[in-house]
Structures are given as structure tokens and as C-alpha cells.
Design an enzyme around this catalytic site. Structure first.
Site, PDB file in Angstrom:
ATOM      1  N   LYS A   1       0.988  -1.157   0.081  1.00  0.00           N
ATOM      2  CA  LYS A   1       0.033  -0.038  -0.033  1.00  0.00           C
ATOM      3  C   LYS A   1       0.969   1.069   0.005  1.00  0.00           C
ATOM      4  CE  LYS A   1      -1.631   2.994   2.195  1.00  0.00           C
ATOM      5  NZ  LYS A   1      -1.764   4.708   1.401  1.00  0.00           N
TER       6      LYS A   1
ATOM      7  N   SER B   1       4.755   8.479   9.587  1.00  0.00           N
ATOM      8  CA  SER B   1       5.015   9.245  10.597  1.00  0.00           C
ATOM      9  C   SER B   1       4.803   8.469  12.221  1.00  0.00           C
ATOM     10  CB  SER B   1       4.171  10.560  10.490  1.00  0.00           C
ATOM     11  OG  SER B   1       2.749   9.857  10.456  1.00  0.00           O
TER      12      SER B   1
ATOM     13  N   GLU C   1       8.970   2.258  11.307  1.00  0.00           N
ATOM     14  CA  GLU C   1      10.081   3.066  11.066  1.00  0.00           C
ATOM     15  C   GLU C   1       9.398   4.409  10.838  1.00  0.00           C
ATOM     16  OE1 GLU C   1      12.774   2.649  11.512  1.00  0.00           O
ATOM     17  OE2 GLU C   1      13.135   0.607  11.614  1.00  0.00           O
TER      18      GLU C   1
ATOM     19  N   GLU D   1       8.952  16.902  14.468  1.00  0.00           N
ATOM     20  CA  GLU D   1       9.448  16.739  13.170  1.00  0.00           C
ATOM     21  C   GLU D   1       8.773  17.760  12.058  1.00  0.00           C
ATOM     22  OE1 GLU D   1       8.803  12.797  11.063  1.00  0.00           O
ATOM     23  OE2 GLU D   1      10.875  12.824  10.646  1.00  0.00           O
TER      24      GLU D   1
HETATM   25  P1  NDP Z   1       2.240   9.103   6.983  1.00  0.00           P
HETATM   26  O1  NDP Z   1       2.389   8.645   8.374  1.00  0.00           O
HETATM   27  O2  NDP Z   1       1.233  10.134   6.821  1.00  0.00           O
HETATM   28  O3  NDP Z   1       1.826   7.692   5.958  1.00  0.00           O
HETATM   29  C1  NDP Z   1       2.661   6.852   5.698  1.00  0.00           C
HETATM   30  C2  NDP Z   1       1.839   5.869   4.826  1.00  0.00           C
HETATM   31  O4  NDP Z   1       0.693   5.156   5.921  1.00  0.00           O
HETATM   32  C3  NDP Z   1       1.130   6.272   3.862  1.00  0.00           C
HETATM   33  O5  NDP Z   1       1.090   5.038   2.815  1.00  0.00           O
HETATM   34  C4  NDP Z   1      -0.238   6.467   4.565  1.00  0.00           C
HETATM   35  O6  NDP Z   1      -1.364   6.541   3.417  1.00  0.00           O
HETATM   36  C5  NDP Z   1      -0.448   5.440   5.203  1.00  0.00           C
HETATM   37  N1  NDP Z   1      -1.534   5.717   6.362  1.00  0.00           N
HETATM   38  C6  NDP Z   1      -2.082   6.646   6.951  1.00  0.00           C
HETATM   39  N2  NDP Z   1      -3.081   6.463   7.947  1.00  0.00           N
HETATM   40  C7  NDP Z   1      -3.100   5.318   7.942  1.00  0.00           C
HETATM   41  C8  NDP Z   1      -3.758   4.425   8.971  1.00  0.00           C
HETATM   42  N3  NDP Z   1      -4.416   4.852  10.015  1.00  0.00           N
HETATM   43  N4  NDP Z   1      -3.382   3.024   8.859  1.00  0.00           N
HETATM   44  C9  NDP Z   1      -2.821   2.504   7.924  1.00  0.00           C
HETATM   45  N5  NDP Z   1      -1.909   3.266   7.044  1.00  0.00           N
HETATM   46  C10 NDP Z   1      -1.938   4.559   7.214  1.00  0.00           C
HETATM   47  O7  NDP Z   1       3.580   9.440   6.636  1.00  0.00           O
HETATM   48  P2  NDP Z   1       3.966  10.339   5.260  1.00  0.00           P
HETATM   49  O8  NDP Z   1       3.828   9.716   4.096  1.00  0.00           O
HETATM   50  O9  NDP Z   1       3.609  11.640   5.434  1.00  0.00           O
HETATM   51  O10 NDP Z   1       5.604  10.135   5.211  1.00  0.00           O
HETATM   52  C11 NDP Z   1       6.407  11.152   6.029  1.00  0.00           C
HETATM   53  C12 NDP Z   1       6.851  10.458   7.376  1.00  0.00           C
HETATM   54  O11 NDP Z   1       7.532   9.384   7.089  1.00  0.00           O
HETATM   55  C13 NDP Z   1       7.884  11.231   8.171  1.00  0.00           C
HETATM   56  O12 NDP Z   1       7.331  11.379   9.399  1.00  0.00           O
HETATM   57  C14 NDP Z   1       9.069  10.508   8.064  1.00  0.00           C
HETATM   58  O13 NDP Z   1       9.787  10.808   9.312  1.00  0.00           O
HETATM   59  C15 NDP Z   1       8.565   9.105   8.011  1.00  0.00           C
HETATM   60  N6  NDP Z   1       9.621   8.291   7.375  1.00  0.00           N
HETATM   61  C16 NDP Z   1      10.390   7.462   8.355  1.00  0.00           C
HETATM   62  C17 NDP Z   1      11.250   6.822   7.957  1.00  0.00           C
HETATM   63  C18 NDP Z   1      12.189   5.853   8.813  1.00  0.00           C
HETATM   64  O14 NDP Z   1      12.808   4.942   8.201  1.00  0.00           O
HETATM   65  N7  NDP Z   1      12.185   6.018   9.736  1.00  0.00           N
HETATM   66  C19 NDP Z   1      11.791   6.954   6.440  1.00  0.00           C
HETATM   67  C20 NDP Z   1      10.947   7.684   5.629  1.00  0.00           C
HETATM   68  C21 NDP Z   1       9.891   8.518   6.138  1.00  0.00           C
HETATM   69  P3  NDP Z   1      -1.661   8.074   2.797  1.00  0.00           P
HETATM   70  O15 NDP Z   1      -0.264   8.759   2.690  1.00  0.00           O
HETATM   71  O16 NDP Z   1      -1.917   7.528   1.325  1.00  0.00           O
HETATM   72  O17 NDP Z   1      -2.537   8.630   3.511  1.00  0.00           O
END
Ligand code: NDP
Length: 480
Positions: A174, A227, A248, A381
Site C-alpha cells: 500500500k 510518521s 520506522e 519533526e
Molecule cells: P504518513 O504516516 O502520513 O503515511 C505513511 C503511510 O501510512 C502512507 O501510505 C499513508 O497513506 C498510510 N496511512 C495513513 N494513515 C493510516 C492508517 N490509519 N492506517 C494505515 N496506514 C495509514 O507518513 P508520510 O507518507 O507523510 O511520510 C512522512 C513520514 O514518514 C515522516 O514522519 C518521516 O519521518 C517518516 N519516514 C520515516 C522513515 C524511517 O525509516 N524512519 C523513512 C521515511 C519516512 P496515505 O499517505 O495515502 O494517506
């Protein structure tokens, strides 16, 4: 304009949805990258059912067959890295060289995990009790939901999907709704690699699609990058059924600059860590903790470096930093710049939206000085090209501030002192630590992950990946 709607991939077939995500280019908002079908809830359930059905046979498939499939996927990604890298840069906004680099890395990851499929082994040993022998073997965990963020649409998908398949699990990917194009292109390659139907599935959509997966009773493991808030929501939803979790999440990574640092190197590492990829990396150096005697020269050097940085369309030759990924992220970045000003930090450089030939989410990198570690810009962040410089008197204060955070992903120190470098590596409370290097950048054959609110569950990449994607079985046999 291409009116095609790219479908989901479920049970070995390409399946249309009822609605579509329209994916725009953040470098040029007048360009549509593509339209991608949103999976309905019943289609998500179909994907889980297909993955569950396919899993036992995939687990029994020989390591050679698994390795050959993963290697073939990796080879095709690498062969098409320019085209796929351009697609990645168009939808995410990172400069073309970084888009190609990430694509290359995705191909290398598939090839490395092809080798892991061959290297998975167990142990056999004498029992502590007489006339028994003991075998410890690794078995797959079953159906894995792979949920990925927008900032590394190819890289993160590859480093989760490849080990999941190598270890005999089946997968439902996903991707983030912001960047479905790269995941779709990757899925199209996987779909042609000869995997049996149901072994790999793609369901696109927003958080609701992710939630349908994470709450499904037949999903045995969830590997998520995103996040911290979403990670917490997933853990809350999945923990009651004891689903295996690998999360992560965010970071607030410190780069410490001591007085004895090589100034030019420190400036370059801070620039790369805080601003390249528009600061949109979980490993970004968002806190620059700088000792007082080098402080002013360091800030001047960093501002000078940013002033000659080319921020422009991701595909334009010479662009060093592309746009912010989306309108929402740009609004968040600008909100934090305002918060920093209201908290009393001093904006010494940048922070203003930029206009370019094409309409895009361009933002100048921002440097705050006079920040302290209690400010929100130092604690939360932001995920944008914004760095808070915190002045300290000595190494001990720098380390204390580096560790005073809810996050613990990565940290760097710039110094010529072996004593301080060694002490920092041992005592910084992170999963990744670097000396005289940026906080960003990682090898794929070693563990990746953090502590505190940055990570939960076993590490990713390298041999460590098998800790999440397999479970051990200890078998005893009477031998006499
Ligand atoms: P999000 O947490 O918004 O989304 C991550 C994924 O989760 C997306 O595919 C999102 O879908 C999906 N999602 C959102 N809500 C839910 C839910 N309730 N249940 C299941 N899945 C859900 O993160 P971002 O995409 O905005 O990415 C940025 C974040 O990722 C930053 O905080 C960053 O630090 C973190 N990150 C961490 C890394 C690591 O290795 N520690 C590496 C890269 C990024 P959709 O976007 O379609 O809503």
C-alpha cells in the site's frame, strides 16, 4: 493528456477501482503524472485472501526460484533506472540524479535479497538433555502488509517487499496516495517476474486503504514507514490481535559540530543532511548543535552554501533541491517557520516560497539560529528544508542536547577528536551514528532503524531483516 487509470494488482490480475487518485507533479502543478485506481475495501479483502491462499506454496518454493525472481526484478529496475528515476522525480520532486539513485538502490536491494533467499539457514545442535537433537529453523510469518511513505517511493517499497518475499511471505503493498506512480511501476515489474498469483499484490489509496489492511485479521505482519502518529495508530489497531509489527517512523536528528571540526566539511555535511531532498528525509539533520567558537563561522558558511543552491524543477539540469512534495507539506513547513519566529528563534536565512518558470511548491531552505532545545522547531519533526542551530559551550552539553528528544533514529558528530567521536558513537541514543558524515545515507547490507519514538520492532535491511520477516521454530527429536 493520458486518461488511463492505472489499476490495482490483486490475485495475479490488474483490477480497476471506482475512483482514482490524480497524481500531480510538485515541480509543475499543471502536469498530471497519472491517475491511479483507489482500491475498494472489498478489493483490499480480496488481496488479503489471495495472499493468504498463495502463501503456503510460496513458502515451500525453493530458494533458487525465489532468488531468481528477485534477481530478475532487480535487474529490470536497474536496466530502466533512468526512466523510472524520472517518474520518481516527477511525482516526488527530488532532483533527477536522486530519483535515479534511489531507483538504482531499489534494484540493488532486490538483488541483495535474492542472495538472502539463498542464505537463509537454520542451526542443528546437540541437546542439553541426553539422546535428543535440536534444530532451529526459520519460517515465514505469512501475509505481510507493506505500508510506505511518499519520500522514498521506490527505495522503501523495495527494502520491505524484497525481504518479505525472500523469506517466503506473501505481500500486499500500500503506497502513499501522494506518490503511487513509482509503486505502480515497481509492481508492474514484479507482476511480470513469474511469481505465482497472490504472492504479490498492490492496493492503492489513502489512509483508509492502509487501515483496511492493518485491521484485517488475516494480515500476520505489518511493516510500515511513515510518521510516528500513524505508526502509533497502526500499533493501536493491530496489537490487540498480536500482529507482528515493524514501524520506522520520525526523527529529529542532531548533527553536532565541535570547535575542532573541519569547517568546510561540517558545512557541507549540514547542508546535505538538512536541505538536500528538500529536508524530507527521516534521517534529515534538523537540529544543528554547534559549539560556540565555531558557531558564527559555521552559520555564515551554511548560509553562503544555501545562497548558491539551485532550487528548481526536479528534472532541470543543475537543480540541487526540488520542490516540497505537496501543498499540505508546504503549508506545514511555512507554519513551522512562523512558529520558530514566534518562539524567538532568529531566521538568518531563507524560509520564503520561491517562484520558478513552472508553478510548483518551491521553498527556500531556512536556517534558524538562537534556537534552544525546548522550542517546538527543535522538538517536532517538520519534514522540510528547515534547520534549527543550537549553540552549546562544550561536548558534554552537545551530547546531552542531542539525546534530549523523543526520537532516536540517527546522529552525527563533526570533530577531529578521537576521544569525542568514540564517546559519541557509544553514548548517543540512536540506532544509527556517524562521524564526520551527514546524518543521511545508509548501506543496505547492514541494519537500519532507530530507538525511542523513531522505531518499533526489529531492524530493516541487511541480515537483520530476517528477524522481522521470519519466525524461528525449535524442534527436538529423540535420537536414540
Ligand atoms: P504518513 O504516516 O502520513 O503515511 C505513511 C503511510 O501510512 C502512507 O501510505 C499513508 O497513506 C498510510 N496511512 C495513513 N494513515 C493510516 C492508517 N490509519 N492506517 C494505515 N496506514 C495509514 O507518513 P508520510 O507518507 O507523510 O511520510 C512522512 C513520514 O514518514 C515522516 O514522519 C518521516 O519521518 C517518516 N519516514 C520515516 C522513515 C524511517 O525509516 N524512519 C523513512 C521515511 C519516512 P496515505 O499517505 O495515502 O494517506
Amino acid at each position: 493528456m493520458d486518461k488511463k487509470i492505472y489499476p490495482n494488482f490483486i490475485a495475479g490480475a490488474w483490477v480497476a477501482g471506482d475512483a482514482a487518485i490524480v497524481n500531480n507533479n510538485p515541480s509543475d502543478l499543471d502536469e498530471t503524472v497519472g491517475r491511479y485506481a483507489i482500491a475498494r475495501q472489498d478489493q483490499v479483502a480480496d488481496a488479503v485472501a489471495a495472499a493468504k491462499k498463495a502463501q503456503p506454496a510460496w513458502a515451500r518454493t525453493t530458494p533458487q526460484v525465489k532468488a531468481d525472481a528477485l534477481d530478475q526484478i532487480g535487474m529490470e529496475i536497474i536496466a530502466r533506472k533512468d526512466e523510472l528515476g524520472a517518474l520518481l522525480s516527477r511525482e516526488e520532486g527530488k532532483p533527477l540524479a536522486e530519483g535515479i539513485g534511489e531507483t538504482m538502490r531499489a534494484g540493488q536491494l532486490f538483488k541483495w535479497f535474492a542472495g538472502e533467499a539463498l542464505r537463509l539457514h537454520g542451526d542443528r545442535m546437540p541437546s542439553l538433555r541426553p539422546n535428543l537433537e535440536v534444530e532451529v529453523t526459520r519460517e515465514p510469518i505469512g501475509v505481510i502488509a507493506v505500508i510506505t511513505p511518499w519520500n522514498f517511493p521506490m527505495g522503501v517499497a523495495a527494502w520491505k517487499v524484497a525481504p518479505a518475499l525472500a523469506c517466503g511471505n506473501t505481500v500486499i503493498l500500500k503506497p502513499s496516495e501522494t506518490v503511487p506512480g513509482s509503486a505502480w511501476a515497481l509492481s508492474e515489474i514484479i507482476a511480470r517476474s513469474g511469481l505465482p498469483d497472490g504472492v504479490f499484490n498492490l492496493v492503492m489509496g489513502d489512509g483508509a486503504t492502509g487501515q483496511a489492511l492493518t485491521t484485517h485479521k488475516d494480515v500476520n505482519g505489518i511493516t510500515f514507514t511513515g510518521s510516528t502518529n500513524t505508526g502509533r495508530a497502526i500499533a493501536t489497531a493491530a496489537a490487540p490481535r498480536f500482529c507482528r509489527l515493524q514501524l520506522e517512523m520520525g526523527g529529529k536528528n542532531p548533527l553536532v559540530v565541535l570547535d575542532d571540526a573541519d569547517l568546510d566539511l561540517a558545512v557541507e555535511c549540514a547542508f546535505q543532511g538538512a536541505f538536500l531532498a528538500t529536508g524530507q528525509r527521516c534521517t534529515a539533520s534538523s537540529r544543528l548543535i554547534v559549539q560556540e567558537n565555531i558557531h558564527d563561522r559555521f552559520v555564515a558558511g551554511l548560509a553562503e552554501r544555501l545562497a548558491r543552491t539551485r532550487i528548481d524543477h526536479a528534472l532541470k539540469a543543475g537543480t540541487e533541491i526540488g520542490p516540497v512534495v505537496s501543498e499540505e507539506q508546504l503549508a506545514q513547513d511555512l507554519r513551522y517557520i512562523d512558529i520558530g519566529l514566534r518562539e524567538g528563534a532568529h531566521l538568518v536565512f531563507g524560509g520564503e516560497p520561491l517562484e520558478r518558470q513552472t508553478r510548483g511548491h518551491y521553498l527556500n531552505g531556512a536556517i534558524f539560529t538562537d534556537a534552544d532545545n525546548r522550542m517546538r522547531i527543535s522538538r517536532e519533526e517538520i519534514f522540510g528544508p528547515i534547520a534549527a542551530v543550537i549553540r552549546v559551550k562544550d561536548y558534554e552539553e552537545a551530547l546531552a542536547i542531542a539525546n534530549d528528544t523523543e526520537y532516536g533514529l540517527t546522529a552525527s558528530i563533526m570533530t577531529r577528536s578521537l576521544k569525542h567521536a568514540s564517546h559519541f558513537k557509544r553514548n548517543v541514543e540512536t540506532g544509527l551514528a556517524s562521524v564526520n558524515l551527514p546524518t543521511v545515507g545508509a548501506d543496505y547490507n547492514v541494519p537500519f532503524g532507530g530507538r525511542k519514538n523513531s522505531s518499533y520492532g526489529p531492524r530493516e535491511t541487511g541480515e537483520a531483516a530476517r528477524e522481522f520477516f521470519t519466525t524461528t521454530k525449535t524442534a527436538y527429536t529423540r535420537s536414540a
